[in-house]
Design a protein around this motif. Structure first.
Motif, PDB file in Angstrom:
ATOM      1  N   PRO A 213       0.797  -1.232   0.000  1.00  0.00           N
ATOM      2  CA  PRO A 213       0.000   0.000   0.000  1.00  0.00           C
ATOM      3  C   PRO A 213       0.827   1.279   0.000  1.00  0.00           C
ATOM      4  O   PRO A 213       0.321   2.349  -0.333  1.00  0.00           O
ATOM      5  N   GLU A 214       2.109   1.196   0.370  1.00  0.00           N
ATOM      6  CA  GLU A 214       2.950   2.400   0.401  1.00  0.00           C
ATOM      7  C   GLU A 214       3.323   2.889  -0.995  1.00  0.00           C
ATOM      8  O   GLU A 214       3.715   4.037  -1.167  1.00  0.00           O
TER       9      GLU A 214
ATOM     10  N   ASP B 213       6.957   3.503  -5.715  1.00  0.00           N
ATOM     11  CA  ASP B 213       7.911   4.592  -5.980  1.00  0.00           C
ATOM     12  C   ASP B 213       8.780   4.945  -4.776  1.00  0.00           C
ATOM     13  O   ASP B 213       9.584   5.877  -4.845  1.00  0.00           O
ATOM     14  N   LYS B 214       8.631   4.228  -3.671  1.00  0.00           N
ATOM     15  CA  LYS B 214       9.354   4.613  -2.456  1.00  0.00           C
ATOM     16  C   LYS B 214      10.881   4.583  -2.602  1.00  0.00           C
ATOM     17  O   LYS B 214      11.564   5.411  -1.999  1.00  0.00           O
TER      18      LYS B 214
ATOM     19  N   LEU C 110      12.512   5.711  -4.959  1.00  0.00           N
ATOM     20  CA  LEU C 110      12.874   7.008  -5.541  1.00  0.00           C
ATOM     21  C   LEU C 110      12.855   8.098  -4.485  1.00  0.00           C
ATOM     22  O   LEU C 110      13.623   9.055  -4.543  1.00  0.00           O
ATOM     23  N   LYS C 111      11.960   7.934  -3.494  1.00  0.00           N
ATOM     24  CA  LYS C 111      11.755   9.016  -2.530  1.00  0.00           C
ATOM     25  C   LYS C 111      12.594   8.863  -1.271  1.00  0.00           C
ATOM     26  O   LYS C 111      12.845   9.840  -0.581  1.00  0.00           O
ATOM     27  N   TYR C 112      13.019   7.635  -0.970  1.00  0.00           N
ATOM     28  CA  TYR C 112      13.851   7.392   0.209  1.00  0.00           C
ATOM     29  C   TYR C 112      15.101   6.621  -0.205  1.00  0.00           C
ATOM     30  O   TYR C 112      15.335   5.497   0.261  1.00  0.00           O
ATOM     31  N   PRO C 113      15.911   7.225  -1.088  1.00  0.00           N
ATOM     32  CA  PRO C 113      17.034   6.487  -1.697  1.00  0.00           C
ATOM     33  C   PRO C 113      18.038   5.963  -0.670  1.00  0.00           C
ATOM     34  O   PRO C 113      18.539   4.846  -0.826  1.00  0.00           O
TER      35      PRO C 113
ATOM     36  N   PHE D  50      -4.160  -2.394  -5.337  1.00  0.00           N
ATOM     37  CA  PHE D  50      -3.288  -1.219  -5.370  1.00  0.00           C
ATOM     38  C   PHE D  50      -2.523  -1.162  -6.688  1.00  0.00           C
ATOM     39  O   PHE D  50      -2.257  -2.196  -7.292  1.00  0.00           O
ATOM     40  N   ASP D  51      -2.169   0.054  -7.129  1.00  0.00           N
ATOM     41  CA  ASP D  51      -1.338   0.213  -8.330  1.00  0.00           C
ATOM     42  C   ASP D  51       0.117   0.023  -7.938  1.00  0.00           C
ATOM     43  O   ASP D  51       0.861   0.997  -7.796  1.00  0.00           O
TER      44      ASP D  51
END
Lengths: 222, 222
Positions: B145-146, B149-150, B152-155, B175-176
């Motif tokens: 559910p998170e 793309d995580k 990319l955002k928390y490298p 979920f997508d």
């Protein structure tokens, strides 16, 4: 589409954040700018909620958005697609924004023609709760997949939030999430918190939340 | 059931955390104790994953768990139900553990009869990534559910994690979340990271992950 403006935020030199936050709030009151501080954990749907909120309100009030992130500019680009002013704040690894850092963002955003400035804070339920950003109201998102016990585990975040948006209610059938129990946990930590259940993706519950927000903005501008 | 032991962790006085972490790792090597640092955002299923991991391994190796949390002892109680040694570490509002804080926990846990010590770090994708705890391996959980793309955002979090557990794959239909795209994002940040897809609730994928972990523990003890 133009490139999104990226601001590298500098660490604050001020010791007394609460004082800085009060100054910022006073100056926002004079200018008639309502600052909303939006917090949540990563992946709770902050950007989707923000887009739904903007689309519901942008014809009635002028909105500007500051997307705070450690790195990347994916969120600010998504927000800019809605047509409102959006800038990206890079915190350089810092896990929160304080009032002076928020002021750097507001200066870069330029709030002259803005009624509602929204700060999308760093995705984190711990650090952002500890720093008053100078916002008029704090809102947080808790998404259904995170679990209904989060008010027990992150009490400070829930106690400083004026509004809790319970998001992703479309997936309630697939998770053990008891909305009434969650409302009770929130009430225990913060009896005054407004709680809205929403599905940012489908738009469910967005009207109720944005009506509340619109009224708060109007009250602030009086 | 006995009450869970709660340790109030003190802030570190050491400036050089990397050095402290190396010392801790060396002393764990001498004692034959494998320390796993488990990180994730709030609500990703850390405690459920931990319970599934313990149940799969507890008959083969001796396990001890340190549950770090800002407050509350709900998680340590759940872990203690599995029959392994579990203690609660209170960080007093701090958003991460460093090596010296982890050492305080290990001393309180008492690792004399333990093969595998697991630190459940504070729920946060930012701060814990910045501090070497002295662990032999870092594992992180990203739940469906998170969003895919995580990485990319928390490298930083993804680049320092030796293992990524993609959890809650039972809700993929709702979920997508593109598992292959997520694997690709993780690979870009960290080509050496092992990725396991799991559903901690149903037990799917737990065997593959715990086999890997069991082998790592055996290698470390050689």
């Amino acid at each position: 589409m133009d490139e999104v403006k990226i601001i590298e935020i500098k660490q604050s030199v001020f010791k007394n954040n609460d004082e800085q936050a009060e100054h910022l709030r006073e100056s926002l009151k004079k200018k008639g700018v309502f600052l909303l501080n939006l917090m949540s954990s990563p992946g709770s749907g902050k950007t989707t909620t923000l887009k739904a909120t903007i689309n519901a309100l942008k014809d009635r009030i002028k909105i500007g958005v500051m997307e705070a992130d450690i790195d990347s500019d994916v969120d600010a680009k998504k927000i800019a697609e809605t047509g409102v002013k959006a800038i990206q704040l890079h915190t350089g690894g810092m896990c929160h924004l304080d009032a002076e850092m928020t002021k750097q963002g507001l200066d870069a955003l330029n709030t002259e023609d803005i009624d509602l400035a929204i700060l999308e804070n760093v995705g984190n339920l711990v650090c952002p709760a500890e720093f008053d950003t100078g916002a008029v109201k704090n809102a947080m998102i808790l998404s259904v997949p995170e679990g209904d016990d989060k008010p027990l585990k992150y009490p400070l975040m829930f106690s400083i939030s004026d509004v809790v948006l319970i998001n992703k209610i479309d997936v309630l059938p697939y998770f053990d999430f008891d909305v009434e129990k969650c409302r009770e946990y929130i009430r225990e930590r913060n009896p005054n918190a407004k709680v809205f259940t929403i599905c940012a993706k489908s738009g469910e519950g967005i009207d109720e939340w944005t009506e509340w927000l619109n009224n708060e903005v109007r009250e602030w501008k009086k």
